[in-house]
Design a protein around this motif. Structure first.
Motif, PDB file in Angstrom:
ATOM      1  N   ARG A   1      -8.019  19.942 -13.585  1.00 56.86           N
ATOM      2  CA  ARG A   1      -9.785  20.632 -14.365  1.00 56.86           C
ATOM      3  C   ARG A   1      -9.697  21.182 -13.163  1.00 56.86           C
ATOM      4  O   ARG A   1     -10.974  22.040 -12.881  1.00 56.86           O
ATOM      5  CB  ARG A   1      -9.908  20.200 -15.472  1.00 56.86           C
ATOM      6  CG  ARG A   1      -8.787  20.892 -16.656  1.00 56.86           C
ATOM      7  CD  ARG A   1      -9.385  20.709 -17.830  1.00 56.86           C
ATOM      8  NE  ARG A   1     -10.264  18.395 -18.205  1.00 56.86           N
ATOM      9  CZ  ARG A   1     -10.284  18.348 -19.098  1.00 56.86           C
ATOM     10  NH1 ARG A   1     -11.236  18.559 -20.115  1.00 56.86           N
ATOM     11  NH2 ARG A   1     -10.105  16.484 -19.117  1.00 56.86           N
ATOM     12  N   VAL A   2     -10.309  19.770 -12.384  1.00 56.70           N
ATOM     13  CA  VAL A   2     -11.668  20.362 -11.049  1.00 56.70           C
ATOM     14  C   VAL A   2     -10.612  20.745  -9.640  1.00 56.70           C
ATOM     15  O   VAL A   2     -11.670  21.878  -9.608  1.00 56.70           O
ATOM     16  CB  VAL A   2     -12.457  18.662 -10.308  1.00 56.70           C
ATOM     17  CG1 VAL A   2     -12.411  18.789  -9.170  1.00 56.70           C
ATOM     18  CG2 VAL A   2     -12.279  17.580 -11.255  1.00 56.70           C
TER      19      VAL A   2
ATOM     20  N   HIS B   1     -14.228  11.277  -0.858  1.00 55.92           N
ATOM     21  CA  HIS B   1     -14.984  11.171  -0.580  1.00 55.92           C
ATOM     22  C   HIS B   1     -16.210  12.250  -1.664  1.00 55.92           C
ATOM     23  O   HIS B   1     -17.157  11.742  -1.786  1.00 55.92           O
ATOM     24  CB  HIS B   1     -15.325  11.460   1.074  1.00 55.92           C
ATOM     25  CG  HIS B   1     -15.255  12.881   1.047  1.00 55.92           C
ATOM     26  ND1 HIS B   1     -14.032  13.106   1.490  1.00 55.92           N
ATOM     27  CD2 HIS B   1     -15.921  13.281   1.601  1.00 55.92           C
ATOM     28  CE1 HIS B   1     -13.922  13.729   2.473  1.00 55.92           C
ATOM     29  NE2 HIS B   1     -15.360  14.462   2.077  1.00 55.92           N
ATOM     30  N   LEU B   2     -15.625  13.093  -1.850  1.00 56.48           N
ATOM     31  CA  LEU B   2     -16.909  14.292  -2.813  1.00 56.48           C
ATOM     32  C   LEU B   2     -16.974  14.048  -4.465  1.00 56.48           C
ATOM     33  O   LEU B   2     -15.883  13.819  -4.677  1.00 56.48           O
ATOM     34  CB  LEU B   2     -16.590  15.499  -2.216  1.00 56.48           C
ATOM     35  CG  LEU B   2     -16.452  16.267  -0.814  1.00 56.48           C
ATOM     36  CD1 LEU B   2     -16.195  17.782  -0.512  1.00 56.48           C
ATOM     37  CD2 LEU B   2     -17.859  15.440   0.183  1.00 56.48           C
ATOM     38  N   SER B   3     -17.358  14.050  -5.012  1.00 50.78           N
ATOM     39  CA  SER B   3     -17.923  13.975  -6.001  1.00 50.78           C
ATOM     40  C   SER B   3     -17.003  14.959  -6.786  1.00 50.78           C
ATOM     41  O   SER B   3     -16.607  15.768  -6.191  1.00 50.78           O
ATOM     42  CB  SER B   3     -19.027  14.095  -6.719  1.00 50.78           C
ATOM     43  OG  SER B   3     -20.035  15.231  -5.954  1.00 50.78           O
ATOM     44  N   ALA B   4     -16.878  14.624  -7.980  1.00 50.43           N
ATOM     45  CA  ALA B   4     -16.194  16.867  -8.860  1.00 50.43           C
ATOM     46  C   ALA B   4     -17.012  18.042  -8.590  1.00 50.43           C
ATOM     47  O   ALA B   4     -16.672  18.868  -8.390  1.00 50.43           O
ATOM     48  CB  ALA B   4     -16.267  16.392  -9.899  1.00 50.43           C
ATOM     49  N   LEU B   5     -18.535  17.599  -8.602  1.00 47.34           N
ATOM     50  CA  LEU B   5     -18.885  18.799  -7.891  1.00 47.34           C
ATOM     51  C   LEU B   5     -18.792  19.359  -7.189  1.00 47.34           C
ATOM     52  O   LEU B   5     -18.830  20.840  -6.548  1.00 47.34           O
ATOM     53  CB  LEU B   5     -21.326  18.766  -8.578  1.00 47.34           C
ATOM     54  CG  LEU B   5     -21.281  19.436  -8.257  1.00 47.34           C
ATOM     55  CD1 LEU B   5     -20.909  20.620  -9.350  1.00 47.34           C
ATOM     56  CD2 LEU B   5     -23.674  19.390  -8.442  1.00 47.34           C
TER      57      LEU B   5
ATOM     58  N   HIS C   1     -18.877  15.165 -15.564  1.00 48.69           N
ATOM     59  CA  HIS C   1     -18.483  14.410 -14.655  1.00 48.69           C
ATOM     60  C   HIS C   1     -18.713  14.729 -13.396  1.00 48.69           C
ATOM     61  O   HIS C   1     -17.830  14.898 -12.413  1.00 48.69           O
ATOM     62  CB  HIS C   1     -16.842  14.476 -15.490  1.00 48.69           C
ATOM     63  CG  HIS C   1     -16.113  13.243 -16.382  1.00 48.69           C
ATOM     64  ND1 HIS C   1     -16.590  11.840 -15.959  1.00 48.69           N
ATOM     65  CD2 HIS C   1     -16.127  13.786 -17.432  1.00 48.69           C
ATOM     66  CE1 HIS C   1     -15.347  11.431 -17.318  1.00 48.69           C
ATOM     67  NE2 HIS C   1     -15.282  13.017 -17.848  1.00 48.69           N
ATOM     68  N   ALA C   2     -19.602  15.447 -13.424  1.00 49.52           N
ATOM     69  CA  ALA C   2     -20.042  16.382 -12.680  1.00 49.52           C
ATOM     70  C   ALA C   2     -20.035  15.480 -10.885  1.00 49.52           C
ATOM     71  O   ALA C   2     -19.800  15.772 -10.125  1.00 49.52           O
ATOM     72  CB  ALA C   2     -21.451  17.132 -11.661  1.00 49.52           C
TER      73      ALA C   2
END
Length: 381
Positions: A173-174, A121-125, A158-159
């Motif tokens: 990589r994230v 549910h969270l973005s990559a950032l 892609h943040a």
């Protein structure tokens, strides 16, 4: 270490660690001297039918790969380092600080799980910022740190992307950025490339090697893939049945395997016997002639590509090692055919597809196998 769920009733993406299988005693192996900083651990974990007893020492900046078959205890060792599995005995010191009784979330440890376990549910950032936030870093600073790590990983664009929209390589990589954003003193990687397809794996392996080379603290990589271990690690620690059976540089282990598992891993036929001069009399089987001159217990090894097969006993062949064998199996091995043989000396032989066709090989086919002495390698056991 930070891997706690940001919402009590919401779980990360699916991913579990495999349970170890029962093991057996080890062959002794010499570990390096403890470094002034870095990792100094003896991990002892007792379970019904299984005992892990592994000593690990690594200097800051060193990448150590734990390598071994399924059930060897690799994942148990990793979980013990992370604090997810309690030690029965032993010790765990990181940069001189004992961590045996430190809870997982308070350890300066970053973890990259096999299935990455990104919060869906969270973005990559926000996935990357989550670790620093758990350490008490303010939201703005945590997000700034996360943005810097994503940029370093080539993921600045892609943040705002959620994990389900990331490719396997991007997700890896994230996950690595999330682990490194906490500024750990120990980085643990559990089969970090296992979820990737072959083409992506090649690219991501090269990137991971670069990031690990830049990491100033200790990295411990768990893998069953010899190529991952050889490419990524400075030193290999091979674990079988919960014990260390061999450790050293990738080149040393590839050249001097000491167990059947390691020999298969690096693609060698391996035998043990007693050497006298240029001859090694095998414990179970015939003698093998080598170019090395040794005395006493010894290993002798040679690659499957060194084996030449004949349907009839060859005449005029200079090879001093000649054995009568029978084909027990055939399989494609890269661009070659690998024949498994039994008989005077059980061994594996690699042939071109043309050679295999000309010999008309199939299970049960009798053959003669030869290996030149110059293509064998003998060393003390």
């Amino acid at each position: 270490m930070t891997h706690t769920d940001p919402h009590p009733h919401e779980q990360p993406a699916d991913g579990t660690s495999p349970a170890p299988a029962p093991g057996a005693p080890e062959r002794a192996s010499t570990a390096p001297e403890p470094a002034a900083g870095g990792l100094d651990a003896r991990l002892v974990v007792d379970r019904p039918g299984f005992r892990l007893d592994v000593t690990l020492k690594a200097a800051p900046g060193e990448v150590v790969a734990l390598l071994g078959p399924n059930g060897a205890g690799k994942t148990t060792a990793l979980r013990a380092l992370a604090g997810l599995t309690p030690l029965t005995d032993g010790h765990l010191h990181l940069d001189g600080t004992p961590l045996e009784h430190t809870p997982p979330e308070a350890r300066p440890v970053g973890v990259v799980f096999q299935d990455y376990l990104l919060f869906p549910h969270l973005s990559a950032l926000d996935n990357v910022a989550f670790g620093p936030r758990c350490q008490g870093v303010g939201k703005a600073e945590a997000r700034a740190r996360a943005a810097a790590w994503l940029d370093r990983m080539g993921l600045a664009g892609h943040a705002a992307t959620k994990p389900r929209r990331l490719s396997g390589g991007q997700a890896q990589r994230v996950a690595l950025a999330r682990a490194l954003a906490t500024r750990p003193r120990l980085l643990l990687l559990d089969e970090p490339l296992a979820a990737l397809d072959a083409r992506t794996r090649l690219e991501v392996r090269a990137g991971l090697r670069r990031h690990l080379a830049e990491f100033e603290a200790v990295s411990v990589l768990v893998t069953h893939d010899p190529l991952d271990a050889m490419v990524l690690a400075d030193r290999l620690v091979v674990v079988e049945h919960g014990r260390v059976v061999q450790q050293g540089t990738p080149a040393d282990i590839a050249r001097h395997p000491r167990t059947d598992y390691i020999a298969r891993l690096v693609g060698l036929n391996l035998y043990r016997g007693r050497a006298a001069g240029h001859t090694v009399r095998l414990d179970a089987g015939p003698a093998v002639t080598t170019t090395e001159e040794l005395s006493g217990p010894a290993f002798v090894a040679f690659p499957p590509s060194a084996v030449t097969l004949f349907r009839d006993r060859p005449s005029g062949v200079s090879a001093r090692n000649l054995w009568r064998c029978e084909v027990t199996g055939l399989e494609t091995h890269g661009d070659r055919i690998r024949a498994d043989l039994t008989g005077d000396l059980p061994l594996a032989a690699d042939l071109t597809t043309v050679a295999a066709a000309e010999l008309d090989l199939r299970p049960g086919t009798p053959v003669w196998a030869t290996v030149k002495a110059a293509q064998t390698h003998a060393y003390p056991a």
